[in-house]
Enzyme design. Sequence first.
Site, mmCIF file in Angstrom:
data_model
loop_
_atom_site.group_PDB
_atom_site.id
_atom_site.type_symbol
_atom_site.label_atom_id
_atom_site.label_comp_id
_atom_site.label_asym_id
_atom_site.label_seq_id
_atom_site.Cartn_x
_atom_site.Cartn_y
_atom_site.Cartn_z
ATOM 1 N N SER A 3 -35.791 -28.356 -8.414
ATOM 2 C CA SER A 3 -36.054 -27.390 -7.380
ATOM 3 C C SER A 3 -36.308 -27.421 -6.433
ATOM 4 C CB SER A 3 -36.914 -26.845 -8.756
ATOM 5 O OG SER A 3 -38.008 -27.661 -8.526
ATOM 6 N N ASP A 14 -49.236 -23.313 -7.173
ATOM 7 C CA ASP A 14 -48.210 -24.271 -6.728
ATOM 8 C C ASP A 14 -48.289 -24.478 -5.773
ATOM 9 O OD1 ASP A 14 -45.381 -25.443 -7.024
ATOM 10 O OD2 ASP A 14 -44.445 -23.350 -7.646
ATOM 11 N N HIS A 50 -43.814 -26.049 -5.170
ATOM 12 C CA HIS A 50 -41.837 -25.742 -4.229
ATOM 13 C C HIS A 50 -43.051 -24.595 -2.800
ATOM 14 C CE1 HIS A 50 -41.480 -26.144 -8.348
ATOM 15 N NE2 HIS A 50 -40.707 -26.435 -7.324
#
Length: 454
Positions: free
Chosen positions: A185, A425, A428
């Site tokens: 990702s 998070d 990311h």
Amino acid sequence: MKHRPRTLEIQGTNSRHPQENAQPEIGFHHFLSSSSDPKMKAKSPLDRQIQSLFPLALASVLVIGTARLVLDNLRSYKSNAFWLHGDPAGREHRVPMLVLPEDRIKDECDIFEGRWVWDNVSYPLYREDQCPYLVKQVTCLKNGRPDSMYQNWRWQPNGCNLPSFDPLMMLEMIRNKRLMFVGDSIQRAQFDSMVCLVQSVIPEGKRLLRRVPPRKIFTIKDYNASIEYYWAPFIVESISDHATNHTVHKRLVKLDSVANHSKYWEGVDVLVFESYVWWMHKPLINATYGSRDNVREYNVTDAYRLALETWANWLESSIDPQKQKVFFMSMSPTHLWSWEWRPGSDENCFSESYPIQGPYWGSGSNLEIMKIVHHAVQQLKINVTLLNITQMSEFRKDAHTSVFTERKGKLLTKEQRSDPKTFGDCIHWCLPGLPDAWNEILYTYLLKDHRTIL
């Protein structure tokens, strides 16, 4: 986009107002009638001026006629120039893009050593709300992030300047080609970034994004080109290879095979690989090497080394270095523990608004993995460019999605956002943001090798 494309300009007729160039009109009938009168023995000054200008006018007519013939020939289907730089069907003939000498980074300049400079004039390179292809995971402003300063930092190498990202030039460099990002990702965000960097200069109806798991394919019709993403979190095969239905905690890797993946990589003109975060869940990982029935635990670094050997073997047997380019992205760092950059604190990347200043290397970046990557690339018999974005990214504790993101397809709730230590998070990145700088570096390397065909 804020940067104007650099093109090779073709000079045309004088563009000043017609009155600025106005001259007395002298028709051919006047010239002929005056010169053919036998009674006019003495020529007037005007007659002499006309006769002196006649050879120049005749030469101009010949030059214009010749140029017209050349252009007509170039417009024909047999012209190599327009086969390369225009539409063979003939509707629009584009001017070749010109790479200026100052836009080619010299070999002695290490563009990965530098600092982040505040620049709210040129950055961000696109606006979050003007790129319809961004997914909820990365649209931090839309998801409620109160500040946008993370978008306004420019990477400045110590010994040179990065060329300004020109979306038209980027499209020209991938004309009639495929550019594919391969990885997890993190790599998908770099794909999203590249799509957003170029999409604004592509007319509606001339661009299309398709989701064909495990791929996302962005096609640019007028350039016969595509920008693609391929989900392969370990590069080699694993039980996590389904693009949307994959396990996170139970991981089983097949260290000796890329066969299921590589059939999608065959013939791709520019391949950009990345694989790191999925390896680092635990110090040990279940894997097979040889027999599928022989599952055992491997030390992560040993498994990673074997995986890169398998990847390297495929590259050497399948890549045509004369036609294809291969890049490998070094690890994308995490910022899970604020005590690493702010001693005495006990938080993470949440509420961080500025990059780290000065030397810094977080514990989330495994130096042994870095050494394995460097060794694997150096041992290859074909050229693979390592884009060492780790150090520049280490400074960007401010650029993560934190609590302004989604989990399992849903945006975090108000209760979850109030607990950033659990739900933040710090892996990311927001977009626009740091992955745009990675693509600026990729653009720089592509530009360095690009040759303008005139």
